[in-house]
Enzyme design. Sequence first.
Site, PDB file in Angstrom:
ATOM      1  N   THR A 284     -74.044  51.061 -37.971  1.00  0.00           N
ATOM      2  CA  THR A 284     -73.833  50.833 -39.390  1.00  0.00           C
ATOM      3  C   THR A 284     -75.139  51.156 -40.094  1.00  0.00           C
ATOM      4  OG1 THR A 284     -73.439  49.123 -41.039  1.00  0.00           O
ATOM      5  CG2 THR A 284     -74.148  48.366 -38.889  1.00  0.00           C
TER       6      THR A 284
ATOM      7  N   GLU B 296     -69.447  45.099 -38.501  1.00  0.00           N
ATOM      8  CA  GLU B 296     -69.809  43.963 -37.637  1.00  0.00           C
ATOM      9  C   GLU B 296     -68.653  42.999 -37.424  1.00  0.00           C
ATOM     10  OE1 GLU B 296     -71.513  45.180 -40.123  1.00  0.00           O
ATOM     11  OE2 GLU B 296     -73.690  45.040 -39.834  1.00  0.00           O
TER      12      GLU B 296
ATOM     13  N   LYS C  61     -79.913  40.329 -61.246  1.00  0.00           N
ATOM     14  CA  LYS C  61     -80.572  39.061 -61.558  1.00  0.00           C
ATOM     15  C   LYS C  61     -81.137  39.131 -62.970  1.00  0.00           C
ATOM     16  CE  LYS C  61     -81.515  38.110 -56.734  1.00  0.00           C
ATOM     17  NZ  LYS C  61     -81.666  39.433 -56.076  1.00  0.00           N
TER      18      LYS C  61
ATOM     19  N   TRP D  38     -77.326  35.075 -61.968  1.00  0.00           N
ATOM     20  CA  TRP D  38     -76.716  36.244 -61.347  1.00  0.00           C
ATOM     21  C   TRP D  38     -75.556  36.800 -62.167  1.00  0.00           C
ATOM     22  CZ3 TRP D  38     -76.099  34.694 -55.466  1.00  0.00           C
ATOM     23  CH2 TRP D  38     -77.383  34.583 -54.898  1.00  0.00           C
TER      24      TRP D  38
END
Lengths: 538, 538
Positions: free
Chosen positions: A185, A330, A437, A442
Amino acid sequence: MLGLMMQTPLLLSSILMHAARSFPDVEIVSRTPDKPDHITSYSGLLERSSRLANALDSIGIKPGDRVATLAWNSYRHLELYFGISGMGAVCHTINPRLFVDQIIYIINHAEDAVVFFDLAFIDLVHSLMPQCPTVEAWIYLGEAGDAKIVGAKGFPSYEGFLSGCSEAYAWPEFDENTACGLCYTSGTTGNPKGVLYSHRSAVLHSCAAALPDACRISLDDTVALVSPMFHAMSWGMPYCATATGSKLVMAGQNVDGESLHRLFEDHGVTFAGGVPTVWLGYVRYLQSAGVKPTTLNRALIGGTACPASLMETLQDEYGVEVLHGWGMTETSPLATISKPLRKHMTSSRAERRSRQVKQGRALFGVEIGIRDGNNRKLPHDGKAVGDLVVRGPWIARAYYKMPESERADGWFFTGDVVTIDSDGYMQVTDRSKDVIKSGGEWISSIELENLAMAHPEIVEAAVIGIAHPKWDERPLVLAVRRQGARLEAQDLLTFYEGKIAKWWMPDDVLFVDELPHGATGKVLKTKLRELYGNRDSA
Amino acid sequence: MLGLMMQTPLLLSSILMHAARSFPDVEIVSRTPDKPDHITSYSGLLERSSRLANALDSIGIKPGDRVATLAWNSYRHLELYFGISGMGAVCHTINPRLFVDQIIYIINHAEDAVVFFDLAFIDLVHSLMPQCPTVEAWIYLGEAGDAKIVGAKGFPSYEGFLSGCSEAYAWPEFDENTACGLCYTSGTTGNPKGVLYSHRSAVLHSCAAALPDACRISLDDTVALVSPMFHAMSWGMPYCATATGSKLVMAGQNVDGESLHRLFEDHGVTFAGGVPTVWLGYVRYLQSAGVKPTTLNRALIGGTACPASLMETLQDEYGVEVLHGWGMTETSPLATISKPLRKHMTSSRAERRSRQVKQGRALFGVEIGIRDGNNRKLPHDGKAVGDLVVRGPWIARAYYKMPESERADGWFFTGDVVTIDSDGYMQVTDRSKDVIKSGGEWISSIELENLAMAHPEIVEAAVIGIAHPKWDERPLVLAVRRQGARLEAQDLLTFYEGKIAKWWMPDDVLFVDELPHGATGKVLKTKLRELYGNRDSA
Ligand SMILES: Nc1ncnc2c1ncn2[C@@H]1O[C@H](COP(=O)(O)O)[C@@H](O)[C@H]1O
């Protein structure tokens, strides 16, 4: 006290043999450009995988050796999946769309002993060869004759390699935790990292993915392999379809809207999985050509956030049920999927829509959680935002040859920023590296993108944070307009009004001709940040 | 080389916790005679199973200890399933319909430390107590008050046992091969033998049973537990339903046709599994009452051969899809299921019928084969008849405390006599001990029974071999006529004509009022042979 049940290991060769015994004559179709469709069956797959295993034996490939593929989806690639893994070696699927240097790094890191490649990649192979000393044989996926056409003279052909090998092979029984596949990956920083799947993880993932509340794969299905076989083992679908005896249709190289539609219609495809970009192309083709799918009934969409408008078009206009899934290389990759609960049966359209843009609930077998910056558990209340962590039998424990990547707490940290509600619905608000940010708070780039794509004149959109002297970062929208649209930046900003908090309002909108996509079809935000990230915002 | 995936074990506590996280408010309904239905949910199940585990801890129950149940299907029995197994002890489900001596043998063989029992079994418990020295506590499944009513004074109550125990329990993580359940199967000869399930086998079996081509269990389903929880863990359905978050409905003690219909209608049951006798009773009730099921859409039928007429009535008259399955206590139990392949979509009604009386193809994960008398493999050609052998991760390797029962070749010999065709469809022609050996050849008692039951005037039939001086054995039909029918022996024999080989023609037909059924609802051929086997045939 231990139970007294059989210790039969979960092996990929069992999937193959089950299919050959139970679905001997079910078709496996492969589409290749310029040739008629190739058709074989599960008994054919077993025969040729067996010949391949014998051939690999004959050149001294041993259990645990890494054998690589550089290829599009085809029956030969499928034989490589089963033949290599079945004999106990590791099938390492290389993403041909990576940079040459990354591929060289990967082959050397994996220490691949053999590379099987499509003739389409002959030039790439020529540049790899001098730099990959571990590779003892480069074998092209074709007949001896094909080579002449494209100048691969001197390379052995796959068909030559198989010829003369016996169709009988005694698949060995070994520990189900044995490695079966390797997939790198490519993070945005540092070198690609290898995920080393096991037979156990692949079999359990297949079974969980086929369940009625996940992808509901059955022998009545015709499954098209659209997502590439080098991307998280084509989302595990080759194993899943083989285990259930679905008819399999391998899309090959061309996955533009028109090619997909032709493929689906020609072979009665009922199910396919792909990233939003692929489905967007498909829907755009259907719309422009004024045609409808006649057999497709389910679309698995994942790999990157899926615009609500795409889901609605597929469902409401074309009667295709959308399964919105979430996963990573994963996680094998399927970890969550969005399916309504029984109490949602009476939901309104708006509720359905807002639930379906969520990435869904954990598959049976997977556990998910949220952590704050100090690795403390956050509540599943649909509000707390934090890092998504995952665990389960098909989740990576560590990266290949990176023992330091194994965590003591047994969880995998995904790098996604999410919420989870009290029914277990997870929603990705951002990749942690894509979060904007602003003034210490956020802003979710995904939410701004989804809203932009809900505008009828917008085809695709990406939102990145750009440097700002006072607020640190502010959102910038990069958008592709529908052909002929006359939308201006201010129109889109007006469209946002009332839909988001004031301080989320993007600072600007730039219209571009297209967005850059990575090797697996996802928008490359790194690239966008490179190009636009330092643009002054004020 | 081993893969690098997480080693998360497959445990029943994971199923329970998954349900509590993902389906906290999905209902679990229990029907008990004389009381309103009891309703709880998966979060309630987790809470009370946790209290139970704490309570068992507090009286010193350790991992590996056997804790028994003597109970009908109910939420308390379900808590016992998860609480006992989840803490690492073994949930031993006793069949209360066995002879007292067999139950005593079983409890002593298992060395049960505690027995939880329904008050309905209080008299049985009184006769067991003096003979079962290993049992330290007999706890009845009720409130403290219930005891007075039925005179169980002196026994602790389940609710008392749980009260005061914490709802928080840290379910331990252990080897997935740890024993979770124990179920004795009463052969016709010798003592009952214990099958010791593992967490791994139970979880894998649940997952395989829920697959779209098996029982297709999903969160949209309402699953009724009709087959008793002491018969092969109610066919694994309690685990399967919990894992998928189906609404669960526990039938309790009454499974006559009318009670089932009421239960199904009251709670919107969509799926249930049971032996043919149970389904026969259900269908007979529907017919006599002139009612139809409104929510039931699938019926799993197995445990003994299922008459084609029953399947047709359910399907054609009531729109209930029949899943004909085969299994044994030793196979968890589901091992094969009969589902049409895609090439059968255009089959005629007759073809469908003849395929559906077969017991079907191996579930994904299970492998089946046939052996002749010398343990040689027989071909899967639909003709060769021999002993069915099975293997897979949810098949028993050996019986509890009978290490000599483990076979070196890794297969389990089922004692069923079968054929398997080239698509993997298995058909049971007999139990090996029920086969009728006439003149050195075999006559299938099941085929003769199915034919008899295809006669509209016959409700149930069993065929046994009776001693014959010249042919060794000859078939005798024992049949129950429909009420008011005027069928005579000769009529049935005429009905057989042309449908079977001449030498298969039964020597006689006896009409009886009812056939004897064993503890799990199957016809007791041993009993029939006792009564009629030595009748002179000539
Ligand atoms: N569908 C079926 N058709 C015929 N016999 C069956 C079927 N299912 C189970 N059996 C019989 O039931 C036996 C297992 O009994 P038990 O362990 O008591 O469940 C098997 O060995 C078969 O003989």
